[in-house]
Structure formats: C-alpha cells, structure tokens
Enzyme design. Structure first.
Site, short mmCIF file in Angstrom:
data_model
loop_
_atom_site.label_atom_id
_atom_site.label_comp_id
_atom_site.label_asym_id
_atom_site.label_seq_id
_atom_site.Cartn_x
_atom_site.Cartn_y
_atom_site.Cartn_z
N CYS A 1 0.87 -1.17 0.00
CA CYS A 1 0.00 0.00 0.00
C CYS A 1 0.91 1.22 0.00
O CYS A 1 2.12 1.10 0.13
CB CYS A 1 -0.85 0.06 1.26
SG CYS A 1 -1.97 -1.34 1.47
N GLY B 1 -1.14 0.90 -4.69
CA GLY B 1 -2.44 0.35 -4.33
C GLY B 1 -3.54 1.13 -5.01
O GLY B 1 -3.58 2.35 -4.95
N ASN C 1 0.97 -0.08 5.68
CA ASN C 1 1.54 -0.77 4.54
C ASN C 1 2.22 -2.02 5.06
O ASN C 1 3.12 -1.92 5.90
CB ASN C 1 2.55 0.16 3.84
CG ASN C 1 3.28 -0.51 2.66
OD1 ASN C 1 4.32 -0.06 2.25
ND2 ASN C 1 2.72 -1.57 2.12
N GLY C 2 1.78 -3.18 4.57
CA GLY C 2 2.35 -4.44 5.05
C GLY C 2 1.25 -5.43 5.38
O GLY C 2 0.08 -5.22 5.03
N CYS D 1 12.09 -5.71 1.84
CA CYS D 1 11.61 -6.51 0.70
C CYS D 1 12.43 -6.15 -0.54
O CYS D 1 12.36 -5.03 -1.04
CB CYS D 1 10.14 -6.19 0.45
SG CYS D 1 9.52 -6.90 -1.08
N TYR E 1 11.08 -4.15 -8.47
CA TYR E 1 9.90 -3.95 -9.27
C TYR E 1 8.87 -2.98 -8.69
O TYR E 1 8.42 -2.08 -9.38
CB TYR E 1 9.26 -5.33 -9.52
CG TYR E 1 7.81 -5.37 -9.92
CD1 TYR E 1 7.31 -4.54 -10.92
CD2 TYR E 1 6.93 -6.24 -9.32
CE1 TYR E 1 5.98 -4.59 -11.29
CE2 TYR E 1 5.60 -6.30 -9.67
CZ TYR E 1 5.12 -5.47 -10.67
OH TYR E 1 3.82 -5.53 -11.02
N ASP F 1 11.37 -8.50 -18.68
CA ASP F 1 10.33 -8.20 -17.69
C ASP F 1 10.93 -8.41 -16.30
O ASP F 1 12.01 -8.98 -16.16
CB ASP F 1 9.10 -9.10 -17.91
CG ASP F 1 7.82 -8.48 -17.36
OD1 ASP F 1 7.89 -7.42 -16.70
OD2 ASP F 1 6.74 -9.06 -17.59
N ASP F 2 10.18 -7.97 -15.27
CA ASP F 2 10.76 -8.05 -13.93
C ASP F 2 10.25 -9.20 -13.10
O ASP F 2 10.77 -9.44 -12.00
CB ASP F 2 10.56 -6.73 -13.18
CG ASP F 2 9.18 -6.20 -13.40
OD1 ASP F 2 8.24 -6.99 -13.39
OD2 ASP F 2 9.05 -4.98 -13.63
N CYS G 1 4.42 -14.68 -0.56
CA CYS G 1 4.80 -13.61 0.36
C CYS G 1 3.72 -13.47 1.43
O CYS G 1 2.54 -13.49 1.10
CB CYS G 1 4.95 -12.29 -0.39
SG CYS G 1 5.30 -10.91 0.71
N CYS H 1 14.94 -9.09 2.58
CA CYS H 1 14.12 -10.29 2.53
C CYS H 1 14.16 -10.79 1.09
O CYS H 1 13.86 -10.04 0.15
CB CYS H 1 12.68 -9.99 2.93
SG CYS H 1 11.59 -11.42 2.74
N CYS I 1 10.57 -14.95 -1.05
CA CYS I 1 9.80 -15.53 -2.15
C CYS I 1 10.71 -16.21 -3.17
O CYS I 1 10.26 -17.01 -3.98
CB CYS I 1 8.85 -14.53 -2.79
SG CYS I 1 9.62 -13.03 -3.30
#
Ligand code: SF4
Length: 480
Positions: free
Chosen positions: A2, A31, A105-106, A253, A259, A362-363, A399, A450, A453
């Site tokens: 967010c 968001g 946010n989170g 993150c 990205y 692409d990412d 995630c 982190c 993922c």
C-alpha cells in the site's frame, strides 16, 4: 503493498489533507483499490475514504472540507480482507482512551493471536483487515498516550508494518523491526519557496511517505529512512523525536527495489532506475543470446531492458505500447481482472517487431498467464523469435508480508521447471537473474533484505495456513 503518507504542518493553514493527498498521488502504483485521508484540526479527527483511485476519491471537491494541520493518507492493495468500503484506510477509532487513525503498509502474520487479545472479539471490528484489529488494540490500550500505547502493543505484533498513526496532535511513523516495507521522513518547505525556510514557520513542516517519489511531488527534502524498529513522532514546531521500541533485524523486501517501487525513488541509498539498469546488465552477462532487438515489457521492465541492451550491445527499442490509463496487471485482485487487464494494457508496435528476433525483458513471472499473453501477442505481431529475460529470480514461495503473490500452487515456478515455464509461455528461451545478480546490481549485501519468495528463508515465522490468510477476519456472510 500500500502507500502511506503522514503530514504535520505548523502554519495553521489547514492544508495538511491537501499536501497528504498530493503526496499520495505519487504512490498510486502501490495500491489502486481504495484511497483515503484522515485529518486533525487539533482536537477532532475526521476521515474521508472510498473505493477507487487517489484522484477520484480525494478530488478538489472533498479536500477543502478536510481542514487541519496534520493528516495521514493511504491507498490500498489488499492482502488481508476483501475490497469493500469498510476495509479502506485510514482506519479511525474513537476510543474512551484516545482517538486514532492508522494507515498501514504491510501484512501482519499473527492476526489470529492478536484477535484473541481484543476485548469483545471480532464483533467489535467494523472491517475485516489486520489494520482494523491493530487500530482497536491501540485505541484500547490503557497507556498514557499514543506513543506509550504503541510501545506497549507493537512488541506483540508480528509481520510487516510501516504505519502512519495520527492522534489529535501528532503523526507517528512506525516501521516493524525487519523494516519489510519502506518509510521515509522528509522536510517540507514553505509554499513557493526554494529556500530552506520551512512550511510556515521555523521548526517544522514534516512528511512521512512510503517512497521518496512522494516527497518530490510536494517539494519536500529527503531527511532519512525511518529505521526498522523505530517510531518517529512528528509534532508541529518541533524536531522529530525518535523512539526505539525494538531491536532492528533489517530485511527490506528486495522486490520493492526490483519492481514495486517507482524508478525515481531511492531506497538504501540507491536510485531504483539505476539499480534496475545494473540488474539488466547482470542479466545480459548471465543469459546472453543472439537477437536483433532488446525491448521491455512496459513500464516496469524499462530500466532492466536498457541495462541489458547496454551490456549486450544489442539495440534497444520499444515494441509495445502501454495504455497509460490502465492499472498494473499484477496488482489487481482477481484472476479474471488480471486476464482482462493485459488485453487492455498492452498493444504491439508491429513495424518494430515484424521478422525480428526479440529479447523481451520483464521483472517477474508470477502465475505465467500474463507473460503467455504477451508472448502470444508478439508472435501474432510477426516476431521471429521471443527470448524472455527476467530481471529477478524465479518466485518459488508466497509472500506473507504485504504482497499478494498468490498461494504456492498458483506460482508457476513452484510447480514447473524453467524449461516447462518457457514452454508454457511460448518463448524460444527463458533466463532469470540470479540472487547473486540482483545483489551485484544493488551493490549491497544479502543480509539487508528479505529474499523469501525466492529462497524460502522467511525472516519472520509464518504460522498460518497460507490458503486462509487473506480472509481470516471475514464471517461466512462477508464483512461483519
Ligand atoms: Fe518481498 Fe518476497 Fe520477502 Fe514478500 S517474501 S517481503 S515479496 S522479498
């Protein structure tokens, strides 16, 4: 993911909601489900929020009625709770002990445990988000003031939270001990002034935001990151006060840098356009291929494609046009919307593509469906070969910290080999950047981030069944 903003102005011009909404506009990419702003005039809190984009919800007809010198604002991408009005933020709680508004946010990972600590239980929550629960716990806490309540409640909270918390007099920025999501502090200048005179009077016009790009749009100077495990208390006419409530164990993150965040933002001292361009150069070194052109999947593949072209010496062209009014494919909440999204989002430039061997950068590949549609579109436009290059490693794990990357069985890399993915999306070759390549592009050490993922090493243990996590506070009939 967010976007959050907090603003404190000393000028008594009652423009905090306008500044916060403008800054939030720069965070729209974080968001797109809802937007809102909360404002205080020094003695009362007021919230306006709705489903929709920032510019629709917080338009010029609404803002003048939101008068006050401190404000928080939020745009939502849901990770806990459905996309309904009740779940829009900021949340507002007018408790017997204090009134607070929160933008988050989170994503929390011990929501069920926290619910057990709420007197009166789930029935007291008007919404089904982890943020609503956290707001209720903070408003209930028998503490002296909001900072004290945060110091008492936050050590019980696990997961990802970059918060902007507002009471009648103050805005407080908070980052969880891992600092999964970014949060920066900036200083606001007086309107129309380039000089370092602050907004209104000496001593403070302050802003908190998810990304530095939100500081730029309101002409604020970057001061510093809010540190993991830190509270920053902002009050009119005073310097920010830092309170450490937990020891920092940083794990930002890494996907924010690859990205999610805007390329003009800075994180960990790195400009993200430059970091992504260098990741593209690493990608070219790791997965070279003979081709005629390098092209990005717009918009986010652009910097890495530029780096790939630079390192490989293969010309860079734009081969697809993005409809700039369509939202991000990845960020929309349902599979049906995602599938519809790519058709309205991209169209091919046939003159560029026809008969060419393309390297398409692409990412990320999440489910693979969007990538398959893009490759199909390029082939229909006459591409001779399509070589896919991804400026991130394969996503093997979900995630739990604020990105709805789907559950494990929906992640194509969790169930398919690279060659099977190549076949599924219909590309001639496929290469992913390694974790080492990402770090080389960032020129930063692994232990600051982190990477869960990609490598499954979750910095914060995740106790819940992944399939239930998003709707765990919803009753069978929907939001209570
Ligand atoms: Fe970011 Fe992946 Fe970690 Fe989630 S699991 S915080 S998306 S790196």
């Amino acid at each position: 993911m967010c976007g959050v903003v907090g603003v404190v102005l000393p000028s008594h011009g009652h423009e905090a909601a306008e500044v916060a909404s403008t800054a939030l506009f720069a965070l729209q990419h974080r968001g797109q489900e809802s937007a809102g702003v909360g404002v205080s005039d020094g003695s009362h809190l007021m919230i306006y929020k709705d489903l929709g984009m920032v510019a629709q919800v917080l338009d010029e007809r609404r803002i003048p009625s939101l008068a006050g010198d401190i404000a928080v604002a939020h745009c939502r991408y849901s990770t806990t709770g459905s996309t309904v009005w009740e779940n829009a933020q900021p949340t507002l709680r007018l408790g017997p002990r204090r009134a607070i508004a929160v933008g988050h946010n989170g994503n929390l990972v011990n929501t069920r445990e926290l619910l057990d600590q709420l007197q009166g239980g789930r029935g007291r929550l008007p919404a089904s988000t982890d943020t609503e629960l956290l707001t209720a716990l903070l408003a209930d806490e028998p503490a002296e003031d909001t900072v004290d309540a945060l110091r008492r409640v936050l050590p019980r909270v696990r997961g990802a939270f970059s918060l902007v918390v507002m009471d009648e007099k103050r805005v407080i920025g908070v980052r969880d001990p891992h600092g999964f999501r970014p949060l920066v502090l900036g200083r606001l200048h007086a309107p129309g002034s380039d000089a370092p005179g602050l907004w209104g009077e000496p001593g403070g016009g302050w802003i908190l935001a998810s990304e530095t790009a939100a500081l730029d749009i309101v002409g604020a100077d970057f001061v510093r990151d809010v540190q993991p495990g830190e509270l920053v208390v902002l009050e009119a006419g005073r310097d920010p006060v830092s309170v450490r409530y937990a020891e920092a164990t940083p794990a930002l993150c890494v996907f924010e840098l690859i990205y999610f965040a805007r390329p003009d933002s800075y994180m960990e001292g790195r400009n993200l356009y430059e970091a992504r361009r260098r990741m593209g150069m690493e990608l070219a070194r790791e997965h070279p291929v003979e081709a005629d052109l390098v092209m990005p999947v717009p918009d986010t593949g652009g910097p890495a494609a530029a780096g790939f072209a630079e390192a490989s010496g293969i010309p860079y062209r734009e081969g697809m046009v993005r409809n700039r009014y369509s939202g991000r494919t990845f960020i929309q909440p349902s599979q049906a919307m995602r599938q519809r999204g790519v058709n309205v989002k991209l169209s091919p430039l046939r003159e560029i593509i026809r008969d060419k061997r393309l390297i398409v950068v692409d990412d990320s590949i999440v489910r693979g469906t969007t990538t398959k549609q893009i490759v199909g579109m390029l082939r229909r436009a006459g591409a001779r070969e399509v070589h896919l290059r991804i400026s991130a490693p394969p996503i093997y794990h979900p995630c739990f910290y604020g990105i709805d990357t789907a559950i494990e069985r929906e992640l194509i890399a969790a169930t398919h080999t690279v060659d099977e993915i190549r076949e599924f999306v219909g590309a001639d070759s496929l290469g992913y950047l390694s974790v080492k390549g990402v770090l080389a592009g960032l020129d930063l050490p692994y232990d600051r981030f982190c990477f869960a993922c990609f490598d499954g090493k979750y910095p914060e243990p995740v106790p819940y069944d992944a399939t239930e996590r998003k709707f765990m506070l919803e009753t069978p009939g929907g939001v209570a």
